[in-house]
Scaffold this active site. Structure first.
Site, PDB file in Angstrom:
ATOM      1  N   GLY A  70     -66.091  43.359  30.407  1.00 32.03           N
ATOM      2  CA  GLY A  70     -64.755  43.735  30.853  1.00 32.03           C
ATOM      3  C   GLY A  70     -64.272  45.036  30.230  1.00 32.03           C
ATOM      4  N   SER A  71     -64.541  45.229  28.964  1.00 27.48           N
ATOM      5  CA  SER A  71     -64.046  46.435  28.278  1.00 27.48           C
ATOM      6  C   SER A  71     -64.630  47.691  28.907  1.00 27.48           C
ATOM      7  CB  SER A  71     -64.403  46.398  26.785  1.00 27.48           C
ATOM      8  OG  SER A  71     -63.833  45.265  26.172  1.00 27.48           O
ATOM      9  N   ASN A 151     -54.072  37.645  29.202  1.00 26.77           N
ATOM     10  CA  ASN A 151     -54.993  36.803  28.425  1.00 26.77           C
ATOM     11  C   ASN A 151     -54.309  35.981  27.332  1.00 26.77           C
ATOM     12  OD1 ASN A 151     -54.889  39.682  27.713  1.00 26.77           O
ATOM     13  ND2 ASN A 151     -55.977  39.046  25.885  1.00 26.77           N
ATOM     14  N   HIS A 201     -68.575  36.287  30.542  1.00 29.54           N
ATOM     15  CA  HIS A 201     -68.389  35.242  29.520  1.00 29.54           C
ATOM     16  C   HIS A 201     -67.026  34.557  29.600  1.00 29.54           C
ATOM     17  CE1 HIS A 201     -65.923  37.186  26.212  1.00 29.54           C
ATOM     18  NE2 HIS A 201     -66.266  38.271  26.871  1.00 29.54           N
ATOM     19  N   THR A 237     -81.408  50.468  31.715  1.00 32.74           N
ATOM     20  CA  THR A 237     -82.152  49.416  32.415  1.00 32.74           C
ATOM     21  C   THR A 237     -81.250  48.216  32.622  1.00 32.74           C
ATOM     22  OG1 THR A 237     -84.181  50.220  31.418  1.00 32.74           O
ATOM     23  CG2 THR A 237     -84.237  47.975  32.324  1.00 32.74           C
ATOM     24  N   CYS A 324     -54.692  38.628  14.066  1.00 37.89           N
ATOM     25  CA  CYS A 324     -55.278  38.501  12.725  1.00 37.89           C
ATOM     26  C   CYS A 324     -56.795  38.548  12.742  1.00 37.89           C
ATOM     27  CB  CYS A 324     -54.810  37.218  12.051  1.00 37.89           C
ATOM     28  SG  CYS A 324     -55.355  35.740  12.892  1.00 37.89           S
TER      29      CYS A 324
HETATM   30  C1  LIG Z   1     -61.891  39.346  27.392  1.00 39.49           C
HETATM   31  C2  LIG Z   1     -61.065  40.351  28.087  1.00 39.49           C
HETATM   32  C3  LIG Z   1     -61.493  41.688  28.202  1.00 39.49           C
HETATM   33  C4  LIG Z   1     -62.743  42.184  27.545  1.00 39.49           C
HETATM   34  O1  LIG Z   1     -63.908  41.714  28.156  1.00 39.49           O
HETATM   35  P1  LIG Z   1     -65.303  41.842  27.376  1.00 39.49           P
HETATM   36  O2  LIG Z   1     -66.323  41.407  28.376  1.00 39.49           O
HETATM   37  O3  LIG Z   1     -65.214  40.912  26.215  1.00 39.49           O
HETATM   38  O4  LIG Z   1     -65.453  43.260  26.985  1.00 39.49           O
HETATM   39  C5  LIG Z   1     -60.705  42.568  28.904  1.00 39.49           C
HETATM   40  N1  LIG Z   1     -59.552  42.171  29.475  1.00 39.49           N
HETATM   41  C6  LIG Z   1     -59.120  40.899  29.401  1.00 39.49           C
HETATM   42  C7  LIG Z   1     -57.848  40.515  30.077  1.00 39.49           C
HETATM   43  C8  LIG Z   1     -59.846  39.952  28.698  1.00 39.49           C
HETATM   44  O5  LIG Z   1     -59.398  38.705  28.609  1.00 39.49           O
END
Ligand SMILES: *Cc1c(COP(=O)(O)O)cnc(C)c1O
Length: 395
Positions: A70-71, A151, A201, A237, A324
């Protein structure tokens, strides 16, 4: 009792995803860029996964780009829209104050490069007002980026309305849908989404793999230089086992979506009701426009970190409202964004439930939380001040 209640942080991999990944690690280890048979077989499987994932969000296979999660997807989407914006002389971006740091820190970077960033108020409800968003759009706005589901507090944003507004004003619309994909129905066409980030994940797939949807015709820039993988937009890859595991996990999550929701939601509401009975506590974020699995509470007069540690000792894995875990004791930017003051934001707890949650576990969570909050308050100086009337209750 062991209860994993931090599914917004990450989820347990499904048996199906593990099985599929193991199979691909053992047998389909060829490089998709190689011309011989085992390479080409990997290539075919990769393209089949792309098509299957695309179909689940009503996109075309060519509109799906695999990333490390996601990042990375958030970074690539935002930097791409910014580069295009800069070329067109449009250097204004609209977002919200409670995005994930993958979005907010990318916007900080763009601000240093001269972009102007407007962060919308998310109100006490934790929901963006589309009319306010429309008022902030300008001639030089190149991007709107608003997350589908927050989140921390689980609030669901009016994505379809926002998409429609962006379409009407001809502004690119990106949504970080990491908390939504696999949990809520997504239709990029119906919701007028130009770019969307997802991460495996968060829906029972493996860590370190995700995807970015980019509507045909929307500019995409490569962040990683190297080979021509992902049609030149993402070198390296391909993570075949991860991608195959992600496709399997997403298919399963989408297939079970409504039954999982029907199971979790009443238990979630039962826990919310139970925790509401703790004096001087409050649910954070709108009660109704909310992810079916999310609970986020503030308890006055306590430290969220202590609550978490004591819950962990009772076998309950949860998350606090503060950052934290990242080494800072700053209260959550999300809770501050919905107007919680520092002290109250500090005493917060997030529970994000999984499909194995039971009423028996719910009772245990309520009982443990109530006992621990009472225990922590018994030696909290802030609580003593509140009891003695030297300080006013906020909740
Ligand atoms: C977990 C999360 C991310 C980051 O995703 P990763 O696959 O861990 O890099 C980005 N945005 C939101 C809203 C998330 O919950």
């Amino acid at each position: 009792m062991n209860i994993y209640a931090d599914n917004a942080a990450t989820t347990k991999m499904s048996d199906k995803a593990i099985e599929v990944m193991t199979e691909y690690m053992k047998n389909t280890y060829g490089n998709p860029s190689s011309l011989y048979t085992i390479g080409q077989r990997a290539k075919e499987e990769l393209e089949s996964a792309r098509a299957r994932i695309a179909a689940l969000i009503n996109a075309q296979p060519r509109e799906i780009y695999f990333t490390s999660g996601g990042s990375e997807a958030d970074n690539q989407a935002i930097f791409s829209a910014a580069e295009k914006g800069k070329r067109d002389g449009k250097m204004h971006i609209v977002s919200t104050a409670f995005e994930h740091h993958a979005v907010l820190h990318t916007l900080d970077e763009l601000k240093k490069q001269g972009f102007e960033i407007t962060l919308l108020d998310v109100h006490e409800s934790g929901v963006v007002d589309p009319a306010e968003l429309e008022r902030e759009l300008r001639e030089d706005t190149c991007l709107v980026t608003v997350m589908t589901v927050n989140n921390e507090i689980g609030t669901i944003q009016p994505i379809e309305k926002i998409g429609e507004i962006c379409r009407r004003h001809n502004v690119t619309f990106h949504t970080d849908a990491v908390q939504a994909v696999g949990h809520l129905p997504i239709d990029v066409k119906k919701q007028s989404i130009d770019m969307l980030s997802a991460s495996a994940h968060k829906f029972h797939g493996p860590k370190g793999v995700g995807f970015l949807y980019v509507k045909k015709g929307v500019f995409l820039k490569s962040l990683i230089n190297g080979g021509a993988q992902e049609r030149g937009k993402r070198a390296g890859t391909e993570n075949i086992p991860g991608i195959m595991g992600m496709a399997a996990a997403l298919e399963e999550s989408v297939r079970c979506m409504s039954s999982v929701q029907e199971h979790i939601k009443p238990v979630r509401d039962y826990i919310i009701k139970g925790l509401s009975e703790i004096p001087h506590s409050a649910l954070n974020g709108d009660k109704d426009r909310r992810m079916y699995s999310n609970i986020n509470f503030s308890f006055e007069g306590i430290e969220g970190e202590s609550l978490l540690i004591l819950l962990d000792m009772k076998g309950i894995s949860a998350s606090s409202g503060s950052a934290c875990t990242s080494g800072s004791l700053d209260p959550s930017h999300v809770l501050l964004a919905i107007g919680r003051i520092h002290d109250v934001a500090h005493g917060s707890l997030r529970l994000s439930l999984g499909e194995d949650i039971s009423y028996e576990q719910a009772d245990y969570i309520i009982k443990c939380t109530a006992e621990i909050v009472e225990h922590l308050r018994s030696f909290s100086p802030v609580w003593q001040d509140l009891l003695a009337g030297r300080r006013e209750y906020i909740l």
